[in-house]
Scaffold this active site. Structure first.
Site, PDB file in Angstrom:
ATOM      1  N   SER A   1       3.407  -2.304  10.441  1.00 35.91           N
ATOM      2  CA  SER A   1       4.857  -2.338  10.676  1.00 35.91           C
ATOM      3  C   SER A   1       5.501  -3.685  10.322  1.00 35.91           C
ATOM      4  CB  SER A   1       5.174  -1.945  12.123  1.00 35.91           C
ATOM      5  OG  SER A   1       4.744  -0.611  12.374  1.00 35.91           O
TER       6      SER A   1
ATOM      7  N   LYS B   1       0.203   4.265  -0.363  1.00 37.88           N
ATOM      8  CA  LYS B   1      -0.442   5.453   0.239  1.00 37.88           C
ATOM      9  C   LYS B   1      -0.194   6.699  -0.628  1.00 37.88           C
ATOM     10  CE  LYS B   1      -0.270   3.209   4.686  1.00 37.88           C
ATOM     11  NZ  LYS B   1      -0.207   3.287   6.136  1.00 37.88           N
TER      12      LYS B   1
ATOM     13  N   HIS C   1      -9.523   1.118   4.961  1.00 40.34           N
ATOM     14  CA  HIS C   1      -8.248   1.256   5.681  1.00 40.34           C
ATOM     15  C   HIS C   1      -8.477   2.171   6.884  1.00 40.34           C
ATOM     16  CE1 HIS C   1      -4.161   2.410   6.645  1.00 40.34           C
ATOM     17  NE2 HIS C   1      -3.772   1.333   6.002  1.00 40.34           N
TER      18      HIS C   1
ATOM     19  N   ASN D   1       0.876  -1.178   0.000  1.00 45.02           N
ATOM     20  CA  ASN D   1       0.000   0.000   0.000  1.00 45.02           C
ATOM     21  C   ASN D   1       0.913   1.227   0.000  1.00 45.02           C
ATOM     22  OD1 ASN D   1      -1.786   2.056   0.564  1.00 45.02           O
ATOM     23  ND2 ASN D   1      -2.360   1.309   2.604  1.00 45.02           N
TER      24      ASN D   1
ATOM     25  N   GLY E   1       2.413   2.106  10.831  1.00 45.59           N
ATOM     26  CA  GLY E   1       3.397   3.172  10.661  1.00 45.59           C
ATOM     27  C   GLY E   1       4.101   3.579  11.944  1.00 45.59           C
TER      28      GLY E   1
ATOM     29  N   GLU F   1      -5.441  -5.073  10.711  1.00 46.88           N
ATOM     30  CA  GLU F   1      -4.407  -4.086  10.973  1.00 46.88           C
ATOM     31  C   GLU F   1      -4.732  -3.353  12.271  1.00 46.88           C
ATOM     32  OE1 GLU F   1      -2.374  -2.845   7.025  1.00 46.88           O
ATOM     33  OE2 GLU F   1      -4.164  -1.635   7.247  1.00 46.88           O
TER      34      GLU F   1
ATOM     35  N   GLU G   1      -6.896   4.540   8.022  1.00 44.93           N
ATOM     36  CA  GLU G   1      -6.689   5.976   7.758  1.00 44.93           C
ATOM     37  C   GLU G   1      -7.935   6.589   7.126  1.00 44.93           C
ATOM     38  OE1 GLU G   1      -2.992   5.408   5.659  1.00 44.93           O
ATOM     39  OE2 GLU G   1      -2.053   4.849   7.560  1.00 44.93           O
TER      40      GLU G   1
HETATM   41  P1  PGA Z   1       2.833   0.164   7.758  1.00 46.41           P
HETATM   42  O1  PGA Z   1       1.373   0.376   7.122  1.00 46.41           O
HETATM   43  O2  PGA Z   1       3.383  -1.108   7.147  1.00 46.41           O
HETATM   44  O3  PGA Z   1       3.608   1.386   7.367  1.00 46.41           O
HETATM   45  O4  PGA Z   1       2.638   0.041   9.219  1.00 46.41           O
HETATM   46  C1  PGA Z   1       0.496  -0.703   6.934  1.00 46.41           C
HETATM   47  C2  PGA Z   1      -0.778  -0.222   6.303  1.00 46.41           C
HETATM   48  O5  PGA Z   1      -1.215   0.903   6.606  1.00 46.41           O
HETATM   49  O6  PGA Z   1      -1.402  -0.921   5.489  1.00 46.41           O
END
Ligand code: PGA
Length: 247
Positions: A210, A10, A96, A8, A172, A166, A98
């Site tokens: 992560s 982003k 997601h 992803n 992140g 997640e 976010e």
């Molecule tokens: P990350 O993000 O690997 O940077 O933690 C995962 C995601 O948001 O799908």
């Protein structure tokens, strides 16, 4: 079942960056051909970079990070599932954290998007996960059950739907859920899916939050983990391929 290694990207990068990342990942998959025996690959750039990235991908599927809940018409700023299909996408990430957090996306809206996606032959990656506060309160299973029951449409099946667990606090942040937590949540998700879908055993459940080459092997060893949804580490071809090598 093969693991799905999904990147992803982003809201990152320029056209040049997207080109070189896509080429480097394709090159990495080509040079480590045996990876395809155990893994399927997917990258999800921004919609603007889809047409740039598409011709550069070899043995890697292409996906988007969101789609409209509506079919067509006066929805300024939206991109429809049909348009994504038309651009060569096979997958779309939905719900997601976010998007749930910054755009107040509800389970109902995510379900509507998933219906649109499935009607337009897209495989959905429906994201679920609890916040840190919810985990501290011990209500993570209830939160995830509600997200699963309200955001997965009846049209879902093992062919057109992937679930991504997640934990919001692991995205992140560099904080990874413990192996015990991942084991127990993935088991909970598998059991919950089984109450509704006859082919639930074939539905992939990805872990995200992560994931790095250094922690991927122990995560992939967990039963009911069928791949990873990768943010930060998917922006480096070496790390993305390194994660697949751990599976
Ligand atoms: P990350 O993000 O690997 O940077 O933690 C995962 C995601 O948001 O799908």
């Amino acid at each position: 079942m093969k693991n799905l290694i999904a990147g992803n990207w982003k809201m990152n990068g320029s056209v040049e960056m997207a080109k070189s990342l896509a080429s480097a990942i394709s090159g990495g998959v080509r040079d480590h051909g045996a990876l395809l025996e155990k893994n399927d690959f997917l990258v999800c750039p921004t919609d603007l970079h889809i047409s740039t990235v598409s011709p550069l991908l070899k043995n890697i599927s292409l996906g988007a990070q969101d789609c409209s809940p509506f079919e067509v018409g006066a929805f300024t700023g939206d991109v429809s599932a049909q348009m994504l299909n038309d651009m060569g996408c096979s997958h779309v990430i939905l719900g997601h954290s976010e998007r749930r957090q910054y755009y107040a996306e509800s389970n109902m809206m995510i379900k509507q998007k998933a219906v649109m996606a499935n009607e337009n032959s897209l495989i959905t990656i429906i994201c679920v996960g609890e916040t840190e506060e919810e985990r501290e309160q011990g209500v993570q299973n209830d939160v995830v059950s509600k997200q699963l029951s309200e955001s997965i449409p009846d049209s879902a099946n093992a062919e057109n739907t992937v679930i991504a667990y997640e934990p919001v606090w692991a995205i992140g942040t560099g904080k990874v859920a413990t192996i015990e937590d991942i084991t127990s949540m993935h088991e909970h998700i598998r059991r919950t899916l089984a109450t509704r879908f006859s082919d639930s055993r074939g539905m992939r459940i990805l872990y995200g939050g992560s994931v790095k080459p250094a922690n991927a092997a122990e995560i992939f060893a967990v039963e009911n983990v069928n791949g990873a949804l990768i943010g930060g580490a998917s922006l480096k071809a070496e790390d993305f391929i390194g994660i697949a090598e751990a599976s």
